[in-house]
Scaffold this motif. Structure first.
Motif, PDB file in Angstrom:
ATOM      1  N   LEU A 153       0.971  -1.107  -0.107  1.00 22.52           N
ATOM      2  CA  LEU A 153      -0.013   0.164  -0.043  1.00 22.52           C
ATOM      3  C   LEU A 153       0.896   1.175   0.061  1.00 22.52           C
ATOM      4  O   LEU A 153       0.561   2.293  -0.748  1.00 22.52           O
ATOM      5  CB  LEU A 153      -1.013  -0.024   1.201  1.00 22.52           C
ATOM      6  N   SER A 154       2.064   1.132   0.692  1.00 22.52           N
ATOM      7  CA  SER A 154       2.976   2.278   0.663  1.00 22.52           C
ATOM      8  C   SER A 154       3.420   2.585  -0.639  1.00 22.52           C
ATOM      9  O   SER A 154       3.699   3.824  -1.193  1.00 22.52           O
ATOM     10  CB  SER A 154       3.981   2.469   1.901  1.00 22.52           C
ATOM     11  N   VAL A 155       3.744   1.554  -1.327  1.00 25.20           N
ATOM     12  CA  VAL A 155       4.316   1.909  -2.774  1.00 25.20           C
ATOM     13  C   VAL A 155       3.096   2.113  -3.642  1.00 25.20           C
ATOM     14  O   VAL A 155       3.258   3.050  -4.455  1.00 25.20           O
ATOM     15  CB  VAL A 155       4.885   0.311  -3.321  1.00 25.20           C
ATOM     16  N   LEU A 156       1.999   1.539  -3.483  1.00 23.29           N
ATOM     17  CA  LEU A 156       0.861   1.953  -4.355  1.00 23.29           C
ATOM     18  C   LEU A 156       0.428   3.419  -4.200  1.00 23.29           C
ATOM     19  O   LEU A 156       0.068   4.141  -5.114  1.00 23.29           O
ATOM     20  CB  LEU A 156      -0.426   1.134  -3.969  1.00 23.29           C
ATOM     21  N   LEU A 157       0.560   3.792  -3.014  1.00 25.33           N
ATOM     22  CA  LEU A 157      -0.009   5.316  -2.732  1.00 25.33           C
ATOM     23  C   LEU A 157       1.200   6.254  -2.993  1.00 25.33           C
ATOM     24  O   LEU A 157       0.961   7.510  -2.694  1.00 25.33           O
ATOM     25  CB  LEU A 157      -0.687   5.514  -1.198  1.00 25.33           C
ATOM     26  N   GLY A 158       2.357   5.635  -3.134  1.00 20.64           N
ATOM     27  CA  GLY A 158       3.529   6.681  -3.433  1.00 20.64           C
ATOM     28  C   GLY A 158       4.191   7.217  -2.115  1.00 20.64           C
ATOM     29  O   GLY A 158       4.716   8.366  -2.202  1.00 20.64           O
ATOM     30  N   PHE A 159       4.037   6.660  -1.067  1.00 15.90           N
ATOM     31  CA  PHE A 159       4.705   7.187   0.145  1.00 15.90           C
ATOM     32  C   PHE A 159       6.223   7.188   0.236  1.00 15.90           C
ATOM     33  O   PHE A 159       6.722   8.311   0.875  1.00 15.90           O
ATOM     34  CB  PHE A 159       4.030   6.567   1.585  1.00 15.90           C
ATOM     35  N   ASN A 160       6.607   6.446  -0.359  1.00 19.28           N
ATOM     36  CA  ASN A 160       7.925   6.317  -0.630  1.00 19.28           C
ATOM     37  C   ASN A 160       8.873   6.528   0.492  1.00 19.28           C
ATOM     38  O   ASN A 160       9.828   7.109   0.674  1.00 19.28           O
ATOM     39  CB  ASN A 160       8.670   7.363  -1.844  1.00 19.28           C
ATOM     40  N   HIS A 161       8.474   6.174   1.884  1.00 19.51           N
ATOM     41  CA  HIS A 161       9.370   6.165   2.952  1.00 19.51           C
ATOM     42  C   HIS A 161      10.364   5.100   2.969  1.00 19.51           C
ATOM     43  O   HIS A 161      11.054   5.287   3.998  1.00 19.51           O
ATOM     44  CB  HIS A 161       8.355   6.215   4.278  1.00 19.51           C
ATOM     45  N   ILE A 162      10.292   4.120   2.209  1.00 22.38           N
ATOM     46  CA  ILE A 162      11.432   3.110   2.384  1.00 22.38           C
ATOM     47  C   ILE A 162      12.296   3.257   0.970  1.00 22.38           C
ATOM     48  O   ILE A 162      11.830   3.208  -0.153  1.00 22.38           O
ATOM     49  CB  ILE A 162      10.527   1.722   2.073  1.00 22.38           C
ATOM     50  N   PRO A 163      13.535   3.516   1.163  1.00 21.24           N
ATOM     51  CA  PRO A 163      14.433   3.745  -0.054  1.00 21.24           C
ATOM     52  C   PRO A 163      14.584   2.574  -1.083  1.00 21.24           C
ATOM     53  O   PRO A 163      14.162   1.486  -0.495  1.00 21.24           O
ATOM     54  CB  PRO A 163      15.740   3.770   0.662  1.00 21.24           C
TER      55      PRO A 163
END
Length: 183
Positions: A153-163
């Motif tokens: 979900l973080s990738v899907l929503l573009g949060f990009n908090h993981i390098p």
């Protein structure tokens, strides 16, 4: 010799997928899909009487594809004696970027019509609940599923908090932990 030409309905759904992935769900219109599919507006309306029906068709097709993909992954794992949960996780992680773009757009569209996601909720819930119950530690399996969901979900929503360079090691660790549930 049988024709491999897609049906008009599939051509329309392909065009709708393209419009949504390229332009976003707000730009999904019957006219845009007709132009992309190179069919008349009436041709689109014959198969999908309105935008909601079109979105529903898109979601239903995506859910069928995901369900088939999950079943194949589980079957592959069982055939070679691998943990099914890990193989299903790998399959979900490895969905292509174009599928993620379409998923994002459909997620946005479902904000107006949350019921559109009911079929996806059902297949994922049923599959993951069954796989978790097959493990010696269903609670740990659910925790891993939540971690996978959160990462996807973080990738899907573009949060990009993981390098970017840490995504693969995190993916691999989650898959390893899923395999260890069976040990």
């Amino acid at each position: 010799m049988p024709s491999s030409k897609p049906s008009t309905r599939d051509t329309i759904l392909d065009a709708a997928d393209t419009v949504v992935a390229r332009d976003g769900s707000r730009r999904l219109t019957i006219d845009a899909v007709a132009a992309e599919a190179n069919v008349s507006k009436g041709g689109v309306l014959y198969h999908f009487p309105n935008k909601i029906a079109l979105l529903q068709g898109m979601v239903e097709r995506m859910v069928t594809e995901i369900g088939d993909e999950l079943a194949r992954a589980e079957s592959r794992a069982r055939q070679v004696g691998k943990p099914p949960l890990a193989e299903v996780f790998a399959s979900m992680f490895d969905r292509s970027e174009s599928e993620n773009g379409l998923s994002t757009a459909l997620l946005a569209a479902s904000a107006e019509h949350p019921e559109l996601l009911d079929p996806a909720r059902e297949i994922l819930s049923t599959t993951f609940q069954r796989l978790a119950e097959e493990t010696p530690d269903p609670v740990a399996a659910h925790i891993l599923m939540l971690a996978m969901d959160g990462l996807k979900l973080s990738v899907l929503l573009g949060f990009n908090h993981i390098p970017d360079h840490q995504f693969q090691p995190i993916r691999d660790r989650l898959l390893s932990m899923a395999s260890e549930l069976y040990a």
